[in-house]
Design a protein around this motif. Structure first.
Motif, short mmCIF file in Angstrom:
data_model
loop_
_atom_site.label_atom_id
_atom_site.label_comp_id
_atom_site.label_asym_id
_atom_site.label_seq_id
_atom_site.Cartn_x
_atom_site.Cartn_y
_atom_site.Cartn_z
N ILE A 176 83.61 64.88 118.22
CA ILE A 176 84.22 65.37 116.98
C ILE A 176 83.66 64.59 115.79
O ILE A 176 83.30 65.16 114.76
CB ILE A 176 85.76 65.22 117.03
N LEU A 178 80.78 63.00 115.67
CA LEU A 178 79.37 63.39 115.52
C LEU A 178 79.28 64.68 114.70
O LEU A 178 78.45 64.82 113.80
CB LEU A 178 78.74 63.60 116.90
N HIS A 181 80.00 64.06 110.98
CA HIS A 181 78.82 63.51 110.32
C HIS A 181 77.76 64.59 110.12
O HIS A 181 77.11 64.65 109.07
CB HIS A 181 78.23 62.36 111.15
N ALA A 182 77.57 65.42 111.15
CA ALA A 182 76.57 66.48 111.07
C ALA A 182 76.87 67.41 109.89
O ALA A 182 75.98 67.79 109.14
CB ALA A 182 76.53 67.27 112.38
N ALA A 190 74.28 72.66 110.86
CA ALA A 190 75.41 72.59 111.79
C ALA A 190 75.97 73.99 112.04
O ALA A 190 76.17 74.41 113.19
CB ALA A 190 76.49 71.67 111.25
N GLU A 191 76.16 74.73 110.96
CA GLU A 191 76.70 76.09 111.07
C GLU A 191 75.77 76.97 111.91
O GLU A 191 76.21 77.77 112.73
CB GLU A 191 76.89 76.66 109.66
N VAL A 195 78.54 75.46 114.77
CA VAL A 195 79.67 74.66 114.30
C VAL A 195 80.41 75.46 113.22
O VAL A 195 79.81 75.80 112.20
CB VAL A 195 79.21 73.31 113.72
N ASP A 196 81.67 75.73 113.45
CA ASP A 196 82.48 76.40 112.44
C ASP A 196 82.86 75.33 111.42
O ASP A 196 83.83 74.60 111.59
CB ASP A 196 83.72 77.00 113.11
N PHE A 198 84.06 75.32 108.46
CA PHE A 198 85.39 75.42 107.84
C PHE A 198 86.45 74.82 108.76
O PHE A 198 87.29 74.04 108.34
CB PHE A 198 85.71 76.90 107.53
N TYR A 200 86.09 72.63 111.15
CA TYR A 200 85.96 71.17 111.31
C TYR A 200 86.36 70.43 110.04
O TYR A 200 86.93 69.34 110.12
CB TYR A 200 84.55 70.81 111.76
N ILE A 207 93.83 65.78 110.30
CA ILE A 207 94.01 64.49 110.97
C ILE A 207 94.23 63.39 109.93
O ILE A 207 95.14 62.56 110.05
CB ILE A 207 92.78 64.13 111.84
#
Ligand SMILES: Nc1ncnc2c1ncn2[C@@H]1O[C@H](COP(=O)(O)OP(=O)(O)OP(=O)(O)O)[C@@H](O)[C@H]1O
Ligand SMILES: [Mg+2]
Lengths: 323, 265
Positions: A176, A178, A181-182, A190-191, A195-196, A198, A200, A207
């Motif tokens: 998570i 990583l 940072h990405a 990333a997208e 990687v979604d 939004f 993340y 959090i």
């Protein structure tokens, strides 16, 4: 590590009563600024983090006062409320990035503060909430702990904050972290590999807000009063200064920042009778650190080590030359 | 040829994208056969990258549709398309510059390394993470980058960075891979290696759509070439037809890309 814990354990006994109170707030602020750093991992800096802490504080206080929810549970629920607020806010806020996100988060925070001020029932208006239930005393015959005592609350806060920091640390070290940072460095790449971004970004925000909410709960039931001014943007500026002066590249950077600046503030400035000039001095420290320590206090260790090695290497060469 | 090969895996119908008054892609249609290496060429500013941006969900189309595996996917999120198997690379080096080579590919494994929030927190994702790391290592080995796994990306020469960009995309296990100028800035030797790699990727069953100005590479690699100019379709056909088409030669001569024109002619 052992030394650190030993030092933290004996620390309160070396302090005066008022310094002990400051130590409690410092421990709470460590969680506040560390949770803030988690959000910054995705590259977004918010101006609403202290207000989110306030959401946790108000929610926990109201749950305890109005509904009689027992205090440790109310803190957890308050943190959940802070997290839920972040989840809702992420829909408008994460349509924006960078500067616009910063301003958007400020506006969102001001709206929440306006709600606290405007609705006297239940939020108490500008005066806020008073006589918030304290953390219940533990009385088990052989063991009785009165959390009105700063020393005892210090240890309570230390345990809660250490556990929270451990969770934050684990999150960053996992995939998570990583991914956060990405997203910070190349959100388009990333997208493009699925990687979604939004989702993340929302996850980081939620959090971070949960733990800010925990900090808020710890604060409310220690001080016993909360009001909208306590969570104003001035307070947010302190969080930013702690984070920037400490540096946000490492986990410990912001913690270093809040500790060093609190010590400077409470011991040095107070002793000099300059504590009313705190905003001025914080401003000066911020400017100086941006100019001379752009990577924060966290970069000081490696820099000193490099200088030490160069000095040793240099003097060894000098000795060789002499012989 | 089997029936499966005839059905297009990727298709654009009347695709249009405007930026204010500028029509970057104009009523553009094409279809890509599964298993092919399909070229998309055209002079600078023809709209190739914009076409990729629309297909891969970075921009919504102003008009028209994109079909992937027969499904209308117009306007879907990039990450959702990647999860379906449509992955693109970028013109120019787009990498996580601050990460190590291996971590770049590990991010590329995002979709293949799913785990719940609490299992990540508790470290219960160790198995799937170890597997993802091993797969990332395999991907690096495929590109001959395995010895550089722990290097920071910023230390890599340009050719290796281009290769790593492809490795990150391939780590996502695409069905269709959109490559935007993978050969730019490569020396002839690197270009040769890259051509072999693109062929091997196709042999693994990945359909490739290739935007490229290096005409030698395009002519050698592609089964079909679509030529676009001013955002619209100019010519489509096999390399030997496209190469000798007067309209294509005209388009390249009319533009400032003398290198493209020389090769095409
Ligand atoms: N985000 C944008 N906003 C405004 N105009 C854009 C945008 N992206 C592309 N364009 C314009 O659209 C046209 C097509 O650009 P595109 O990048 O798709 O061309 P290309 O075929 O990839 O060219 P090249 O071979 O140079 O990469 C150009 O005129 C470009 O300036
Ligand atoms: Mg382009």
């Amino acid at each position: 590590m052992v030394f650190l814990f030993a030092a933290l354990a004996v620390l309160p006994y070396l302090l005066s009563y008022s310094q002990q109170e400051i130590a409690v707030l410092l421990v709470i602020n460590v969680l506040l600024v560390s949770s803030y750093r988690l959000l910054t991992l995705t590259g977004e800096w918010s101006l609403g983090h202290v207000v989110i802490m306030g959401v946790g504080a108000y929610a926990s206080a109201l749950l305890a006062k109005r509904l009689g929810v027992p205090v440790p549970l109310s803190m957890l629920l308050g943190a959940g409320m802070a997290a839920a607020t972040a989840a809702i806010l992420s829909f408008p806020l994460f349509r924006m990035k960078g500067f616009y996100f910063l301003i958007g988060s400020f506006a969102a925070g001001e709206i929440i503060r306006l709600i606290w001020k405007r609705f006297t029932d239940p939020f108490g208006g500008p005066k806020g909430l008073k006589r918030i239930d304290p953390f219940p005393d533990i009385d088990a015959g052989f063991l009785s702990i009165d959390f009105y005592e700063p020393v005892n609350y210090y240890f309570l806060a230390l345990i809660v904050v250490s556990a929270s920091l451990f969770v934050l640390y684990r999150i960053e070290r996992s995939r998570i972290g990583l991914t956060f940072h990405a997203i910070h460095w190349q959100d388009r790449l990333a997208e493009s590999v699925g990687v979604d971004t939004f989702r993340y970004r929302t996850l980081a925000f939620v959090i971070a807000s949960f733990f800010a909410g925990i900090a808020g709960g710890l604060y409310a039931h220690y001080v016993g009063a909360v009001n909208p001014t306590r969570f104003s943007v001035d307070q947010m500026v302190y969080v930013l200064v702690w984070a920037v002066v400490g540096g946000t590249a490492t986990f410990y950077g912001p913690i270093l920042g809040v500790i060093v600046l609190t010590v400077v503030n409470e011991i040095v400035l107070r002793a000099l009778g300059l504590d009313t000039a705190r905003p001025l001095i914080y401003g000066a420290i911020l400017i100086l650190s941006v100019l001379y320590l752009p990577n924060g206090l966290e970069s000081l260790g490696p820099r000193l080590r490099a200088r030490w090695q160069r000095w040793r290497g240099g003097s060894a060469a000098a000795r060789r030359e002499a012989t | 040829m089997s029936a499966r090969d005839e059905r297009p895996i990727l298709e654009a119908r009347g695709l249009t994208r405007r930026f204010g008054g500028l029509v970057a892609v104009n009523d553009f249609s094409f279809s890509v056969r599964a298993g092919a290496i399909h070229g998309l060429i055209g002079p600078n500013g023809a709209g190739k990258t914009t076409t990729f941006n629309v297909i891969s969900g970075f921009y919504a189309p102003t008009a028209g549709q994109v079909f992937f595996r027969g499904l209308d996917v117009s306007g879907r999120k990039t990450s959702a398309l990647a999860a379906m198997g449509l992955v693109r690379t970028f013109q120019g080096s787009t990498l996580f510059q601050e990460f190590s080579v291996l971590d770049n590919v590990r991010v590329g494994r995002h979709l293949g390394a799913r785990a719940g929030f609490f299992s990540r927190l508790l470290g219960a994702d160790r198995r799937s993470e170890e597997k993802a790391d091993a797969q990332a290592q395999d991907t690096l080995a495929f590109f001959g980058l395995e010895d550089l796994a722990d290097e920071p990306v910023s230390n890599l020469p340009h050719g290796h960075q281009r290769m790593l960009g492809l490795a990150v995309a391939l780590a996502a296990e695409p069905e269709v891979l959109l490559l935007d100028e993978p050969f730019t800035g490569m020396n002839p030797e690197e270009t040769g290696r890259m051509m072999t790699l693109v062929q091997r990727i196709r042999d693994r069953g990945v359909t490739v759509m290739l935007v490229e100005h290096d005409m030698r590479a395009v002519m050698n690699l592609c089964d079909v070439i679509t030529v676009m100019n001013f955002g619209a379709l100019l010519v489509e056909g096999p390399p030997e037809v496209v190469r000798n088409d007067p309209a294509v030669i005209e388009a390249y001569l009319g533009s400032a890309t003398a290198d493209g024109a020389g090769d095409a002619a």
